[in-house]
Design an enzyme around this catalytic site. Structure first.
Site, PDB file in Angstrom:
ATOM      1  N   GLY A 164      -5.084  -5.468   3.408  1.00 28.83           N
ATOM      2  CA  GLY A 164      -4.712  -4.274   3.330  1.00 28.83           C
ATOM      3  C   GLY A 164      -5.273  -3.307   4.216  1.00 28.83           C
ATOM      4  O   GLY A 164      -4.703  -3.227   5.505  1.00 28.83           O
ATOM      5  N   GLY A 216      -9.454  -7.741  -0.310  1.00 28.95           N
ATOM      6  CA  GLY A 216     -10.689  -6.993  -0.444  1.00 28.95           C
ATOM      7  C   GLY A 216     -11.726  -6.979   0.728  1.00 28.95           C
ATOM      8  O   GLY A 216     -12.499  -8.230   0.858  1.00 28.95           O
ATOM      9  N   CYS A 222      -3.475  -1.352  -8.948  1.00 22.70           N
ATOM     10  CA  CYS A 222      -3.789  -0.048  -8.610  1.00 22.70           C
ATOM     11  C   CYS A 222      -4.906   0.757  -9.407  1.00 22.70           C
ATOM     12  O   CYS A 222      -4.831   0.905 -10.566  1.00 22.70           O
ATOM     13  CB  CYS A 222      -2.565   0.651  -8.811  1.00 22.70           C
ATOM     14  SG  CYS A 222      -2.644   2.430  -7.807  1.00 22.70           S
ATOM     15  N   MET A 250       0.786  -1.196   0.024  1.00 18.93           N
ATOM     16  CA  MET A 250       0.052  -0.140  -0.115  1.00 18.93           C
ATOM     17  C   MET A 250       0.944   1.241  -0.009  1.00 18.93           C
ATOM     18  O   MET A 250       1.542   1.438   0.992  1.00 18.93           O
ATOM     19  CB  MET A 250      -1.149   0.034   1.125  1.00 18.93           C
ATOM     20  CG  MET A 250      -1.776  -1.100   1.338  1.00 18.93           C
ATOM     21  SD  MET A 250      -2.972  -1.137   2.780  1.00 18.93           S
ATOM     22  CE  MET A 250      -1.798  -1.915   3.829  1.00 18.93           C
ATOM     23  N   ALA A 251       0.649   2.024  -1.016  1.00 14.25           N
ATOM     24  CA  ALA A 251       1.440   3.163  -1.107  1.00 14.25           C
ATOM     25  C   ALA A 251       1.140   4.198  -0.052  1.00 14.25           C
ATOM     26  O   ALA A 251       0.197   4.462   0.441  1.00 14.25           O
ATOM     27  CB  ALA A 251       1.204   3.960  -2.196  1.00 14.25           C
TER      28      ALA A 251
END
Length: 329
Positions: free
Chosen positions: A224, A201, A100, A18-19
């Site tokens: 995430g 998800g 992304c 995750m950026a």
């Protein structure tokens, strides 16, 4: 046990790249709580831009392998060069981002935009796999849009190209992060290929993790947003999958200890000025249930020194404990 090339993962729950989130301090923390694998923040494939401080921080890793680095781009040769550079710098696994949904990534025909171009996908995957002697993994979405949900075809193509494992987010690019993830496509993908599949998800609890694994037949789950401010989720998932029993609920004392440790690591890793800024969002995630009215978070966001942030967290939990005692009296 899930195996990616020569690497046997110790657990079925892994941390998603995750950026701006899955930096080295957070990856270390999630590993301490039992994440089977952590993947670095996304790096663009243009290695001429890697001399920036931001890229150097994203390339940082420790020796708690396997070390997985994610790259993104749309040019096969540039992607291969980036993969080779990462391998030379100690990466054990290369992960390719085709999931992304961000506009700035898709504008470059990278990320999930590539799902519209299966020939280019094949070219990128086969070129990167041929360029390195370490496993290459892939993260995708179920398709570009509801009308172009081609995740099964991309998954087959990935396997044929030599990809070692596949993570699938249960939304299309068009969905971004809206609505609910769907797992039917992930289940169909798992049936269609033989390499390990991670379902991704909307997995925010141990019970959800097991339900998704049971429903999809996936080998593992990729966590995430569910781990933001909740790195102990990996411990909870591991316990539930192993025993069928829920792990002991995290205490406020443990939340305090983890938060203080995380903040300190951010200050050290980024330097005080940038560490202060990055600590703010993490603090908000840790306290989103304890401090629903955001009063403390507003105060925390105005603090301008590392010691002030640490002191504020100490005072917050002292007050929280006092409030609990008064309520119980």
């Amino acid at each position: 046990m899930i195996q990616i090339g020569p690497h046997k993962l110790p657990a079925r729950a892994v941390l998603a790249p995750m950026a701006g989130i899955s930096d080295l301090p957070f990856r270390r923390l999630c590993r301490e709580f039992g994440a089977g694998l952590t993947v670095s923040e996304m790096l663009i494939s243009d290695t001429s831009l890697w001399d920036s401080r931001k890229s150097h921080l994203r390339l940082a890793h420790d020796d708690n392998g396997p070390r997985a680095v994610q790259i993104a781009g749309a040019d096969p040769l540039m992607m291969a060069d980036a993969a080779m550079r990462c391998a030379d710098m100690g990466a054990d696994i290369i992960d390719i981002n085709m999931g992304c949904p961000a506009k700035k990534v898709c504008k470059r025909a990278a990320g999930s935009a590539l799902l519209r171009e299966p020939d280019l996908v094949k070219d990128i995957l086969s070129t990167v796999v041929a360029a390195v002697n370490i496993p290459v993994t892939l993260k995708i979405r179920t398709g570009w849009s509801q009308d172009q949900r081609n995740g099964i075809d991309i998954a087959k193509l990935a396997q044929d190209s030599g990809i070692s494992s596949l993570a699938v987010h249960g939304r299309t690019r068009e969905c971004r992060f809206l609505g609910s993830a769907e797992y039917d496509t992930i289940a169909a993908i798992k049936q269609a290929i033989d390499i390990p599949v991670f379902a991704n998800g909307d997995i925010c609890s141990a019970q959800q993790a097991k339900q998704v694994l049971d429903y999809t037949g996936a080998d593992g789950v990729m966590i995430g947003r569910g781990a933001q401010g909740k790195p102990w989720l990996f411990r909870e998932i591991n316990t539930y999958l192993a025993t069928g029993e829920l792990a002991k609920q995290v205490t406020t004392t443990e939340i305090k200890t983890v938060l203080l440790s995380h903040i300190s690591a951010l200050h050290h890793f980024y330097g005080e000025q940038n560490g202060l800024r990055i600590a703010r969002k993490h603090c908000a995630w840790y306290l989103q249930e304890l401090d629903p009215n955001t009063g403390f978070r507003g105060l925390f966001n105005r603090l301008e020194s590392a010691s002030a942030q640490q002191d504020a967290v100490h005072r917050y939990f002292e007050q929280h404990e006092q409030n609990l005692q008064e309520a119980a009296a």
